[in-house]
Design a protein around this motif. Sequence first.
Motif, short mmCIF file in Angstrom:
data_model
loop_
_atom_site.label_atom_id
_atom_site.label_comp_id
_atom_site.label_asym_id
_atom_site.label_seq_id
_atom_site.Cartn_x
_atom_site.Cartn_y
_atom_site.Cartn_z
N ASP A 117 58.16 -6.64 -28.10
CA ASP A 117 56.83 -6.80 -27.86
C ASP A 117 55.87 -5.16 -27.16
O ASP A 117 54.67 -4.89 -27.49
N ILE A 118 56.62 -4.90 -25.90
CA ILE A 118 56.02 -4.13 -25.08
C ILE A 118 56.39 -2.44 -25.68
O ILE A 118 56.15 -1.66 -24.81
N LEU A 119 57.91 -2.42 -26.75
CA LEU A 119 57.82 -1.55 -26.95
C LEU A 119 57.13 -1.04 -28.68
O LEU A 119 57.14 -1.92 -29.18
N GLY A 120 57.50 0.78 -28.94
CA GLY A 120 56.86 0.66 -29.77
C GLY A 120 57.05 -0.26 -31.24
O GLY A 120 59.17 0.05 -31.31
N GLY A 121 56.81 0.50 -32.64
CA GLY A 121 57.45 -0.34 -33.68
C GLY A 121 58.62 1.02 -34.17
O GLY A 121 59.15 0.67 -34.79
N ARG A 284 52.66 -6.64 -17.62
CA ARG A 284 51.28 -6.98 -18.53
C ARG A 284 51.37 -8.24 -19.53
O ARG A 284 50.68 -9.80 -19.54
N HIS A 285 52.60 -8.00 -19.59
CA HIS A 285 53.16 -8.89 -20.44
C HIS A 285 53.07 -10.22 -20.65
O HIS A 285 52.18 -11.43 -21.39
N TYR B 8 49.33 -1.00 -25.00
CA TYR B 8 49.19 -1.60 -24.00
C TYR B 8 48.48 -0.87 -23.08
O TYR B 8 47.48 -1.46 -22.33
N ARG B 9 48.33 0.74 -23.09
CA ARG B 9 47.36 1.81 -22.69
C ARG B 9 45.80 1.40 -22.29
O ARG B 9 45.01 1.59 -22.22
N ASN B 14 42.92 -4.32 -14.95
CA ASN B 14 43.04 -5.88 -14.17
C ASN B 14 42.99 -7.18 -14.67
O ASN B 14 42.30 -7.48 -15.92
N TYR B 15 44.24 -7.92 -14.99
CA TYR B 15 43.79 -9.10 -15.44
C TYR B 15 42.86 -9.92 -14.31
O TYR B 15 42.56 -9.86 -13.07
#
Lengths: 409, 409
Positions: A117-121, A284-285, B8-9, B14-15
């Motif tokens: 999910d944190i990587l590009g498609g 973050r995820h 994500y960027r 901060n959450y």
Amino acid sequence: MVQVNDNYRKLPQNYLFSEVARRVRSYREANPDADIISLGIGDVTRPLCNSVIEAMSAAVAEMGRAETFRGYAPDRGYDFLIDAIRTNDYLSRGIRVDSDEIFVNDGAKSALGHFCDILGGNNKVGICDPVYPVYIDTNVMDGRGGVLTSDGKWSDIVYIDSPAENGFIPQIPLQVPDIIYICSPNNPTGTALNGSQLKAWVDYAAEHGSLILFDAAYEAFVRTPGVPRSIYEIEGARNVAVEFRSFSKTAGFTGVRCGYTVVPKELKGRDSEGEVSLNALWNRHQSTKFNGTAYIVQRAAEAVYSPQGKKETALTVDYYMRNADTIRKGLEFAGFTVYGGVDAPYIWLKTPCGLSSWEFFDRLLDECRVVGTPGVGFGPSGEGYFRLTAFGDYDNVCRAVERIKEWKI
Amino acid sequence: MVQVNDNYRKLPQNYLFSEVARRVRSYREANPDADIISLGIGDVTRPLCNSVIEAMSAAVAEMGRAETFRGYAPDRGYDFLIDAIRTNDYLSRGIRVDSDEIFVNDGAKSALGHFCDILGGNNKVGICDPVYPVYIDTNVMDGRGGVLTSDGKWSDIVYIDSPAENGFIPQIPLQVPDIIYICSPNNPTGTALNGSQLKAWVDYAAEHGSLILFDAAYEAFVRTPGVPRSIYEIEGARNVAVEFRSFSKTAGFTGVRCGYTVVPKELKGRDSEGEVSLNALWNRHQSTKFNGTAYIVQRAAEAVYSPQGKKETALTVDYYMRNADTIRKGLEFAGFTVYGGVDAPYIWLKTPCGLSSWEFFDRLLDECRVVGTPGVGFGPSGEGYFRLTAFGDYDNVCRAVERIKEWKI
């Protein structure tokens, strides 16, 4: 009307293990008295060890008292567990892993399923064939699969051949993947990469800027000296690899749910503005989409690392490896061509008489009342192979092996 | 180099709760002797009730014996828990929910965070303002946010105004969203929609083909007669709404991790070939990316529904609601404009003297040693507001309220 993720329609209807369960259910309905022995799904059967039970009981009691009650766990896990993981799985073997590189979770499947999910498609994904089907399925869901072609392969996936003649060692592919899944010891073939084989992949990833997702769920079963239990035993791996670990098979936690992911701070990816830390993205995820692992479960995992816990879990692993040995030797005696079962709880066999994987499944069920898993469920190269697991009760394993030995196939 | 998910960027560094924790830590370092009382993060503090502790202890013991050990749980949850949920939360209130519409999970945050994985990237998302920030963050991660503009709003999100003058009831927006998040009782405002207010949203969704994601995590705190605890109390809701429930606040499970999602079989979405069942898609998601909820945890959740468990958890909810009442009345006495705290464990106050949310946070911490949560963290319309939670220890709540009453702001 709301639009759905269009990639889901590309997935075949049945998840491998659901289809196995369906056929077994249907056989059971037709043959209610059949004494079926399952060497199929890779689920453990031995009870949790005493150290774990005691730790969990104490943690349950703590949750019942105001002074010791615990609410939300830290997103990444409690320090007590992170310290135990770091000390026992890494530092004691001379491997550097920092505390903030460890992410405790509810099991490797969730982490493997969501890491991309944190990587590009548009990353090109390389997947060993055959292997645990979750890697393919999750990437198809994320749009990295392309379309399923008539040979059972996905058009956008780089298949990493792992031919029988090379002991199912994954071979460097012609096309360079951005993301490379490696499972060692491998599910389903039982193949474990030695240091130089794994180093070849680390060097390859470094040379091409690829990211390795290393699934080490079965590391506890490694017996052969020199076979790495962690990819970080290989020089340079911190720059190229994420490692997924689980207590499921190590300590019988399939019904307890705990694992962890290591994301070294050296790992970078590229976004539209430059390089970013994968550790920061995964953090973050997890802090946004996950709410921590249960306190009781983390105390259970911590107990696996106590001196007594280590002894007890090692005994359970030994128990399963005796099963593996029994299956392997029994099948060899019966004339099957057999792989795995030495550094892994999986035995991988060539189906005889040119039977397809599912034909063998149906005949083994019908004629021996033994359930296994069709190799083709792990990828197109698994056709003509079959997986048996060593997680059963020893007596049942012996009975199943006797039936197979007597089988006139 | 591997490409990362470029969305994500866009996320602010901060959450919300991490930033609150950071400021408290920094204050504590500068003032090591300060007696800080937290009415901040919405975490429970009362121990698990006896029924739950007994059920967990028994389940732990079962996991230690071969005859009763349990491995992988069913992906959707054990029948014993699904039956208890269905009977107690729905059937007993005259609501139809089928067993195969309930998906047990490790908490509402995971389910809310991942549900949109099965939906397309181009859906227009409607989110109440202010509300629990996970809805926005997860949609930004999935590419549905657009860009963050200078007014603190995301360009592609439809903000559903919930103005103070209307008691923070969400108002029908001008632009039609495909996906509508509704949280009732609301976090952070404490507003609970009554039957006709909720019916207006169900009818709106039906008229426009929108999907409602209904977050009912705080339903146990509803006191006002006629306020629905489930969206399925509203006629037609099965055609338009998914419901997310959690044991976190109902039974103090923030550190135990259990919740469930209801996905009625009537719910459809559209892919490139036609209509598909959202229930089937979510089932596929969960069976591929999730490996079930721990057996021990499911037995704990089951115990919440026993006659004794119901009594005990109701007492805990009462305890928190006495806190809410104390905070609400104390702040009103001190001259604050206060909302919520009647059907919800959250008290939402207008910051005095034109202070911003974070200015109020810093002054409340510095001058009263009380921690709360800045309203602006829940959306741009939360600026100038502040959230206090009722989950603390009663004596601490009283002391915090006394400090605020004496505060010369």
